[in-house]
Design an enzyme around this catalytic site. Structure first.
Site, PDB file in Angstrom:
ATOM      1  CE1 TYR A  25      49.799  36.527  50.339  1.00  0.00           C
ATOM      2  CE2 TYR A  25      51.850  35.165  50.797  1.00  0.00           C
ATOM      3  CZ  TYR A  25      51.453  36.801  51.199  1.00  0.00           C
ATOM      4  OH  TYR A  25      51.727  38.032  49.896  1.00  0.00           O
ATOM      5  N   GLY A  26      48.072  31.113  48.633  1.00  0.00           N
ATOM      6  CA  GLY A  26      49.661  30.363  48.002  1.00  0.00           C
ATOM      7  C   GLY A  26      49.458  30.653  46.596  1.00  0.00           C
ATOM      8  CB  SER A  27      49.852  29.276  42.872  1.00  0.00           C
ATOM      9  OG  SER A  27      49.542  30.285  41.104  1.00  0.00           O
ATOM     10  CG  ASP A  83      40.028  23.272  44.081  1.00  0.00           C
ATOM     11  OD1 ASP A  83      39.411  24.444  44.107  1.00  0.00           O
ATOM     12  OD2 ASP A  83      40.852  23.242  42.455  1.00  0.00           O
ATOM     13  CD  GLN A  86      38.118  25.076  47.549  1.00  0.00           C
ATOM     14  OE1 GLN A  86      36.929  25.215  46.656  1.00  0.00           O
ATOM     15  NE2 GLN A  86      39.395  26.041  46.987  1.00  0.00           N
ATOM     16  CG  HIS A 108      38.953  25.391  40.059  1.00  0.00           C
ATOM     17  ND1 HIS A 108      37.403  25.072  38.346  1.00  0.00           N
ATOM     18  CD2 HIS A 108      38.703  24.004  40.222  1.00  0.00           C
ATOM     19  CE1 HIS A 108      37.871  23.452  38.153  1.00  0.00           C
ATOM     20  NE2 HIS A 108      38.697  23.285  39.233  1.00  0.00           N
ATOM     21  N   GLY A 134      48.701  31.268  39.726  1.00  0.00           N
ATOM     22  CA  GLY A 134      48.915  32.035  39.741  1.00  0.00           C
ATOM     23  C   GLY A 134      50.096  33.586  39.869  1.00  0.00           C
ATOM     24  CB  SER A 252      60.620  26.020   7.367  1.00  0.00           C
ATOM     25  OG  SER A 252      60.230  24.428   7.797  1.00  0.00           O
TER      26      SER A 252
HETATM   27  P1  NAD Z   1      48.046  26.511  46.614  1.00  0.00           P
HETATM   28  O1  NAD Z   1      48.458  25.027  46.926  1.00  0.00           O
HETATM   29  O2  NAD Z   1      48.906  27.636  45.914  1.00  0.00           O
HETATM   30  O3  NAD Z   1      47.465  27.195  47.920  1.00  0.00           O
HETATM   31  C1  NAD Z   1      47.297  27.166  48.620  1.00  0.00           C
HETATM   32  C2  NAD Z   1      47.367  27.541  50.174  1.00  0.00           C
HETATM   33  O4  NAD Z   1      45.707  27.794  51.173  1.00  0.00           O
HETATM   34  C3  NAD Z   1      48.053  27.727  51.011  1.00  0.00           C
HETATM   35  O5  NAD Z   1      48.736  28.960  51.195  1.00  0.00           O
HETATM   36  C4  NAD Z   1      48.119  27.213  52.241  1.00  0.00           C
HETATM   37  O6  NAD Z   1      48.684  27.461  52.811  1.00  0.00           O
HETATM   38  C5  NAD Z   1      46.336  26.750  52.405  1.00  0.00           C
HETATM   39  N1  NAD Z   1      46.110  25.675  52.668  1.00  0.00           N
HETATM   40  C6  NAD Z   1      46.238  24.793  52.428  1.00  0.00           C
HETATM   41  N2  NAD Z   1      45.357  24.563  53.773  1.00  0.00           N
HETATM   42  C7  NAD Z   1      44.892  25.266  54.136  1.00  0.00           C
HETATM   43  C8  NAD Z   1      44.144  25.015  55.536  1.00  0.00           C
HETATM   44  N3  NAD Z   1      43.633  23.551  56.357  1.00  0.00           N
HETATM   45  N4  NAD Z   1      43.515  25.855  56.458  1.00  0.00           N
HETATM   46  C9  NAD Z   1      44.153  27.450  56.030  1.00  0.00           C
HETATM   47  N5  NAD Z   1      44.966  27.513  55.289  1.00  0.00           N
HETATM   48  C10 NAD Z   1      45.459  26.197  54.063  1.00  0.00           C
HETATM   49  O7  NAD Z   1      46.417  26.791  45.957  1.00  0.00           O
HETATM   50  P2  NAD Z   1      46.228  27.298  44.725  1.00  0.00           P
HETATM   51  O8  NAD Z   1      46.481  26.679  43.531  1.00  0.00           O
HETATM   52  O9  NAD Z   1      46.816  29.297  44.712  1.00  0.00           O
HETATM   53  O10 NAD Z   1      44.804  26.928  44.582  1.00  0.00           O
HETATM   54  C11 NAD Z   1      43.629  27.549  44.978  1.00  0.00           C
HETATM   55  C12 NAD Z   1      42.369  28.212  44.331  1.00  0.00           C
HETATM   56  O11 NAD Z   1      42.484  28.643  42.813  1.00  0.00           O
HETATM   57  C13 NAD Z   1      41.888  26.161  43.305  1.00  0.00           C
HETATM   58  O12 NAD Z   1      40.132  26.272  44.010  1.00  0.00           O
HETATM   59  C14 NAD Z   1      42.639  26.267  42.571  1.00  0.00           C
HETATM   60  O13 NAD Z   1      41.513  25.496  41.519  1.00  0.00           O
HETATM   61  C15 NAD Z   1      42.005  27.411  41.698  1.00  0.00           C
HETATM   62  N6  NAD Z   1      43.064  27.750  41.136  1.00  0.00           N
HETATM   63  C16 NAD Z   1      44.804  27.454  41.193  1.00  0.00           C
HETATM   64  C17 NAD Z   1      45.380  28.430  40.026  1.00  0.00           C
HETATM   65  C18 NAD Z   1      46.447  27.920  39.694  1.00  0.00           C
HETATM   66  O14 NAD Z   1      47.700  28.917  38.994  1.00  0.00           O
HETATM   67  N7  NAD Z   1      46.969  27.454  41.083  1.00  0.00           N
HETATM   68  C19 NAD Z   1      44.374  28.161  38.659  1.00  0.00           C
HETATM   69  C20 NAD Z   1      43.149  29.084  38.492  1.00  0.00           C
HETATM   70  C21 NAD Z   1      42.154  28.734  39.736  1.00  0.00           C
END
Ligand code: NAD
Ligand code: MG
Length: 338
Positions: A25-27, A83, A86, A108, A134, A252
């Protein structure tokens, strides 16, 4: 011409009766969970008990379970933990609970492209990757517009994977701007290249060098900040709206002549050679191996570089100037630390 799916190409009803588990539940996670829920889909978030993710999702009105339990409930399991974690989360909590015939999703392709996750052949594996941060995926959804995205299939065990992925992208709001069909390989390699060479790495280095060149020559840091960082957004907005020509129409003739004659002297053929080398390191897995080794070692280099950059004069000057323009902070899509 690329195949692009818009809302009218998607059938949201294929998600009726299905539950979407958003892991993390991040970005991205908060945007995927909230947008899909607001679109009428059934959503459960998977998070670690007692984590900030758990309390944030609860406060936002989304059901939360452990990663294992959310996966067990999910017909669609979208993996949105970082990533580099994961593979471990997949092995320990997702794989043992993933039902045959369900769909594993990513935003991704890193883990699949570089072999960190090898899903069972009994599940669909698909990607919906918004082409934007996000917080903008959420903000634009609420504004009734949408960040465009990419759609890709890695495995189609059920024969329904594309329809389900498109419905998911529709719920997320990305089909408003269009979902471009791609592969996990193309998405992963172009995404890494874009962020390294142009969007993040290339741009921050260009801004920093411009700022340093002016300050070193004795100009005021505040002027250098406005010139090399603040105004960049205004120029990029024009490019975003009308391409390079749209931007050049607005500036310009002096600026345009300088652009056309001096730009290629700054970003020259050496830069193209460097870009090709970055791309080769991405394609042959060198970058992925380096990043995973850095993680395994506890991020020593990453941490050092972060600290060095945080101390840069452009950050000190910028913080002061932005504090005098409170409207910038009020409109910010993301507040660091929040
Ligand atoms: P983030 O770091 O913002 O959020 C990650 C979430 O995972 C958080 O809620 C964290 O608490 C949780 N987490 C971390 N370790 C954990 C664990 N061991 N068990 C359970 N939960 C855990 O990540 P993000 O930037 O949203 O990236 C997520 C995916 O989206 C990645 O594959 C990234 O490449 C992809 N992505 C991100 C963006 C972006 O805008 N940030 C854009 C396109 C794709
Ligand atoms: Mg990216």
């Amino acid at each position: 011409m690329a195949t692009i799916y818009y809302e009218s190409d998607c059938d949201p009803s294929v998600l009726t009766g299905k539950r979407i588990a958003v892991i993390g539940y991040g970005s991205q996670g908060h945007a995927h969970a909230l947008n899909n829920q607001d679109s009428g889909n059934s959503v459960v978030v998977g998070a670690r008990p007692d984590s900030r993710a758990w309390s944030a999702a609860t406060a936002d009105g989304v059901a939360v379970e452990t990663v294992a339990d959310a996966t067990a409930q999910g017909d669609i399991v979208m993996v949105l933990v970082p990533d580099h974690v994961q593979a471990g989360v997949y092995r320990d909590q997702i794989a043992p609970n993933l039902r045959a015939g369900s769909m594993l999703m990513f935003a991704h392709g890193f883990s699949i492209r570089f072999g960190a996750i090898e899903p069972s052949p009994e599940v669909d594996v698909a990607m919906i990757a918004p082409k934007g941060p996000g917080h903008l995926v959420r903000r634009q959804y609420l504004d009734g517009i949408g960040v465009p995205g990419l759609v890709a299939l890695h495995q189609d065990a059920t024969g329904n994977a594309l329809a389900l992925a498109l419905a998911y992208g529709h719920g997320l709001g990305c089909a408003r701007g269009g979902l471009i069909e791609t592969t996990f390989t193309e998405e992963t390699e172009t995404d890494l290249f874009g962020e390294q060479a142009v969007l993040c790495g290339g741009t921050t280095q260009l801004v920093k060098m411009g700022f340093e060149t002016l300050v070193e020559a004795g100009y005021q840091p505040e002027i250098a900040y406005f010139e090399c960082l603040h105004e960049l957004k205004l120029i990029v907005d024009l490019m975003w709206e009308g391409g390079l020509a749209g931007m050049r129409y607005s500036i310009s003739d002096t600026a345009e002549y300088g652009d056309l004659t001096r730009g290629p002297r700054v970003i020259d053929e050496h830069v193209r050679e460097n870009m090709r080398k970055l791309l080769a390191d991405i394609q042959d897995g060198t970058f992925a191996r380096e990043m995973m080794a850095e993680e395994a070692a506890g991020r020593p280099n990453f941490q050092r570089l972060r600290e060095q950059n945080a101390d840069h004069q452009i950050e000190q000057v910028g913080a002061k100037l932005r504090a005098m323009m409170p409207w910038i902070g009020e409109k910010a899509a993301v507040k660091p630390g929040a």
